[in-house]
Write a protein that holds these residues in place. Sequence first.
Motif, PDB file in Angstrom:
ATOM      1  N   SER A 141      38.734  -2.130  12.894  1.00 36.61           N
ATOM      2  CA  SER A 141      38.096  -1.287  13.905  1.00 36.61           C
ATOM      3  C   SER A 141      36.953  -2.061  14.538  1.00 36.61           C
ATOM      4  O   SER A 141      36.467  -3.048  13.976  1.00 36.61           O
ATOM      5  CB  SER A 141      37.583   0.022  13.298  1.00 36.61           C
ATOM      6  N   TYR A 142      36.540  -1.614  15.701  1.00 35.55           N
ATOM      7  CA  TYR A 142      35.488  -2.289  16.454  1.00 35.55           C
ATOM      8  C   TYR A 142      34.430  -1.281  16.870  1.00 35.55           C
ATOM      9  O   TYR A 142      34.731  -0.150  17.218  1.00 35.55           O
ATOM     10  CB  TYR A 142      36.063  -2.950  17.708  1.00 35.55           C
ATOM     11  N   GLN A 143      33.163  -1.723  16.834  1.00 38.83           N
ATOM     12  CA  GLN A 143      32.079  -0.902  17.359  1.00 38.83           C
ATOM     13  C   GLN A 143      31.175  -1.767  18.222  1.00 38.83           C
ATOM     14  O   GLN A 143      30.982  -2.945  17.942  1.00 38.83           O
ATOM     15  CB  GLN A 143      31.265  -0.260  16.225  1.00 38.83           C
ATOM     16  N   LYS A 144      30.675  -1.155  19.283  1.00 37.19           N
ATOM     17  CA  LYS A 144      29.766  -1.872  20.180  1.00 37.19           C
ATOM     18  C   LYS A 144      28.331  -1.645  19.727  1.00 37.19           C
ATOM     19  O   LYS A 144      27.973  -0.564  19.264  1.00 37.19           O
ATOM     20  CB  LYS A 144      29.966  -1.369  21.611  1.00 37.19           C
ATOM     21  N   LEU A 145      27.510  -2.675  19.889  1.00 38.16           N
ATOM     22  CA  LEU A 145      26.113  -2.622  19.474  1.00 38.16           C
ATOM     23  C   LEU A 145      25.234  -3.057  20.629  1.00 38.16           C
ATOM     24  O   LEU A 145      25.522  -4.047  21.291  1.00 38.16           O
ATOM     25  CB  LEU A 145      25.889  -3.567  18.286  1.00 38.16           C
ATOM     26  N   VAL A 146      24.173  -2.303  20.889  1.00 41.96           N
ATOM     27  CA  VAL A 146      23.184  -2.704  21.890  1.00 41.96           C
ATOM     28  C   VAL A 146      21.855  -2.922  21.184  1.00 41.96           C
ATOM     29  O   VAL A 146      21.348  -2.025  20.512  1.00 41.96           O
ATOM     30  CB  VAL A 146      23.028  -1.626  22.986  1.00 41.96           C
ATOM     31  N   ASN A 147      21.302  -4.117  21.308  1.00 47.56           N
ATOM     32  CA  ASN A 147      19.970  -4.418  20.789  1.00 47.56           C
ATOM     33  C   ASN A 147      19.015  -4.376  21.983  1.00 47.56           C
ATOM     34  O   ASN A 147      19.046  -5.251  22.845  1.00 47.56           O
ATOM     35  CB  ASN A 147      19.960  -5.796  20.128  1.00 47.56           C
ATOM     36  N   THR A 148      18.195  -3.333  22.060  1.00 46.09           N
ATOM     37  CA  THR A 148      17.311  -3.148  23.213  1.00 46.09           C
ATOM     38  C   THR A 148      15.986  -3.881  23.060  1.00 46.09           C
ATOM     39  O   THR A 148      15.175  -3.897  23.970  1.00 46.09           O
ATOM     40  CB  THR A 148      16.989  -1.658  23.397  1.00 46.09           C
ATOM     41  N   GLY A 149      15.772  -4.454  21.898  1.00 44.86           N
ATOM     42  CA  GLY A 149      14.486  -5.082  21.629  1.00 44.86           C
ATOM     43  C   GLY A 149      13.602  -4.171  20.809  1.00 44.86           C
ATOM     44  O   GLY A 149      12.740  -4.629  20.081  1.00 44.86           O
ATOM     45  N   ASN A 150      13.819  -2.852  20.904  1.00 45.25           N
ATOM     46  CA  ASN A 150      13.056  -1.889  20.112  1.00 45.25           C
ATOM     47  C   ASN A 150      13.851  -1.397  18.913  1.00 45.25           C
ATOM     48  O   ASN A 150      13.323  -1.079  17.879  1.00 45.25           O
ATOM     49  CB  ASN A 150      12.657  -0.682  20.966  1.00 45.25           C
ATOM     50  N   ASN A 151      15.157  -1.311  19.090  1.00 38.74           N
ATOM     51  CA  ASN A 151      16.007  -0.808  18.027  1.00 38.74           C
ATOM     52  C   ASN A 151      17.451  -1.165  18.323  1.00 38.74           C
ATOM     53  O   ASN A 151      17.758  -1.757  19.351  1.00 38.74           O
ATOM     54  CB  ASN A 151      15.846   0.710  17.867  1.00 38.74           C
ATOM     55  N   LEU A 152      18.311  -0.832  17.391  1.00 38.40           N
ATOM     56  CA  LEU A 152      19.738  -1.094  17.539  1.00 38.40           C
ATOM     57  C   LEU A 152      20.472   0.219  17.687  1.00 38.40           C
ATOM     58  O   LEU A 152      20.133   1.192  17.033  1.00 38.40           O
ATOM     59  CB  LEU A 152      20.265  -1.839  16.306  1.00 38.40           C
ATOM     60  N   ARG A 153      21.490   0.223  18.545  1.00 37.85           N
ATOM     61  CA  ARG A 153      22.227   1.459  18.760  1.00 37.85           C
ATOM     62  C   ARG A 153      23.708   1.158  18.841  1.00 37.85           C
ATOM     63  O   ARG A 153      24.113   0.131  19.379  1.00 37.85           O
ATOM     64  CB  ARG A 153      21.759   2.146  20.039  1.00 37.85           C
ATOM     65  N   THR A 154      24.511   2.062  18.324  1.00 37.75           N
ATOM     66  CA  THR A 154      25.946   1.836  18.330  1.00 37.75           C
ATOM     67  C   THR A 154      26.656   2.917  19.101  1.00 37.75           C
ATOM     68  O   THR A 154      26.148   4.015  19.315  1.00 37.75           O
ATOM     69  CB  THR A 154      26.519   1.823  16.908  1.00 37.75           C
ATOM     70  N   SER A 155      27.861   2.597  19.538  1.00 37.31           N
ATOM     71  CA  SER A 155      28.721   3.582  20.170  1.00 37.31           C
ATOM     72  C   SER A 155      29.918   3.824  19.267  1.00 37.31           C
ATOM     73  O   SER A 155      30.017   3.265  18.183  1.00 37.31           O
ATOM     74  CB  SER A 155      29.170   3.091  21.550  1.00 37.31           C
TER      75      SER A 155
END
Length: 797
Positions: A141-155
């Motif tokens: 399975s695959y998940q996308k990750l965004v590192n905004t510089g303040n925290n990490l978030r997944t979809s």
Amino acid sequence: MRNCKKIAVALAAFLFSATAFGQSGDFTVSGKVVNSSGQALSGATVTFLNVNKRLSWDFSRADGSFGTVVSGSIPRAEQTARLSMSASGLVTVDIFDMAGKKISTVVNPSLAKGTYSLEPVCAKLSKAMYFVKITANGKVSYQKLVNTGNNLRTSSDYSLSSSSSEMVLAKKLASVDSIRVGKTGYKSVIVPITSYTDNITTPIALTAINIDAQVDSIFNLMTLPEKLGQLAMPPNAGGTGVNASSAASNRIGNIFGGGGCLDGKDAAYNADYVDGVQNAMINNTPRKIPVLCGYDMVHGASAVPGATFFPHNLALGAIQDTLLIQKAFRVTALEVRGSGCNWGFGPCIAVIRDDRWGRAYEGFCETPERTQIMARHAVLGIQTTDLSLPQAYAGCAKHFAGDGNTLNGTNTGTTEGPDATARAINLPGYASAVQAGVATIMPSFSAWCDGRRMHRNRALLTDWLKSTANGNPGFKGFLVGDYEAAWPLDSSVWAGVDVPMAPGTGVGIISTNPNTTGPGGEIYYQNFTNVYNAPKFGGILQGQVNDAVKRVLRVKCWMNLFSPSQYITDRRLTSLVGCADHRAVARACVRASQVLLKNINSAIPIPKSSNVAIIGDAGDNIGLQVGGWAVTWQGQAGAYNGVTGTTVRQGVAATCTGNVTYNQGYTNSNYVIAFLSETPYAETDFPDLSLTGKNSSGSNSSVITQIAAAHAAGKKVVVVLIAGRVLDISSVIDNCDAFVWAGLPGTEGNGISDVLFGDYKFTGKLPVTWPMNSAQEPINSGDTKVGRYAYGFGLTD
């Protein structure tokens, strides 16, 4: 406490956060919105055009800014991505950049069965977007990750076809094109972006639209039958009511559908039907005015078979995360639009002052203060702040006003007074909904404390709600009558109802033949015409009917319905009705709405290795979970066509590693989960709050007996009440170790097992005061009565 292990010390938690005003998902593009004069514009809606990012949005703030990531209100337990191991084995987590290049790999050769937080070493990576490939349980399975510089978030999870590669998926996930910025009354703007972390340095300017000039330009060309047609509202009943031909020939303005209106037909069927009507109105009428198609959408797109059904409103009222509330109604909007509808009869913002009222589950809570908050976030979820957004629909706040505050909790009864007190309790929620931009409002069947029925109460409908004097709301949308309640039309229209909802096949269709009659003998054309001319009112009504027509047209112009992109269904949304992402939001709502009222002897969380006996009908009954207004009007117990989801038993079986039995006694178990419930209902009075009263489930008496016996035998007993209101629990509360009020949770019953077994903490708080018994009603926060549990009570463990 969460029972969620870590894969490795080197892995850092996946998190996402959002602004309290409404940012959601992984929206990180930032910028500023201004008006045509360059002044900061607040309250603009910013969304991605990519439909896969439909649950990501933001609103511009007072300084016009959007996209700034700050600490949000979603609890960490709702945010952390997880991996569930159905059996022990090898786990490999590969981290890729959005070009498909592997950054790093974490391997655990023998991870035990259980649920784990995914904590890769992404925290040390630069601010950017990545995706992770998880190989476990023999699946990838695959998940996308965004590192905004303040925290990490997944979809949510993504999948690859067998012929694809990580490179293809990277491009798919990284594909970005544009964001849409808009606000009701302004022309929306599309802005290209190159990544999901763009900072748009040039202010985005929105130009105001003269909506009233648009309305006047249409109105001034209309004939009398065309004007009256905008006030008509014939029914659709599984496609057997008004059709495209009759809609066009009679110049109708609106269509309604009540409980069971689709007769088992799915979202695609209804989208075909509505699109056919819309095309007929555009192609075969002089003024080319599209229709508003409104159905009863009570807890999700609840008229639509296969849709995601959320907890009913009273359970949502227990949720402390207002962004999650907003997100729930955002999902509802997507599924409503996907089914072809552009209008829905909800949210109900009744203030629940008497739990004996049979519609108690339709309101959020018992206080006007919290009702204001809930009303605002429900409207923002349904409409955003931009009614021209193709993923928004026209909301309908109901039932104005006082229906949850009637004497003895009687449905359609009289609101308790005096007038000043009744106004202070029941009107603030509507002021909040109007401030949030709600497009329509529905008066109540009930009477105000002066005895005047709400559909004929000019003092509140017109002089307060529509007026701007003395700080009144100044509502600019239109008032739609409740089913049959506005007839005869003369006094209702005079009071302020703009679109009367009438009963029966063909009702409300305006015939150019003045002799046409319908069910009940009313001559509809003459009735409307007589109201319009009404010499006995000195011409006042003619002006009010003109105003009513313009109000309907104003909502349609707010929504930009004259554009094909707005009146024709986006079939990408149709394909998403009831999808996994939407059900994940509903499951989160179920978790967050559970209220833990008692927990002794460390009964909760239930150890996952326990042998568990489930007893009671509601433990494995999707119909009891969803309650009324679920495909059909009254709902029904058991499985039935159009309602799909997960029962609590299925959730427990997927979580618990011990032996799980259902309605087979408790001798061989060390834990008993006992379910008490009500049978489904809608718009019905049940003044008895007893667990064995008129509306109790058939198994309640037996379950109460088993609870006492299991407790006496030394079993750990957890009682879960699935009911749309609070009930008298004196017969069970002393014979259990833990007690949970689950409300009516909807289709995702596994959200209950999530908190029972400790994967998530209990966060729900009582939205109403829990009485000792029926005789204590009405009982509310601030009065002198002491109930069993206070308003706002709820344990966390």
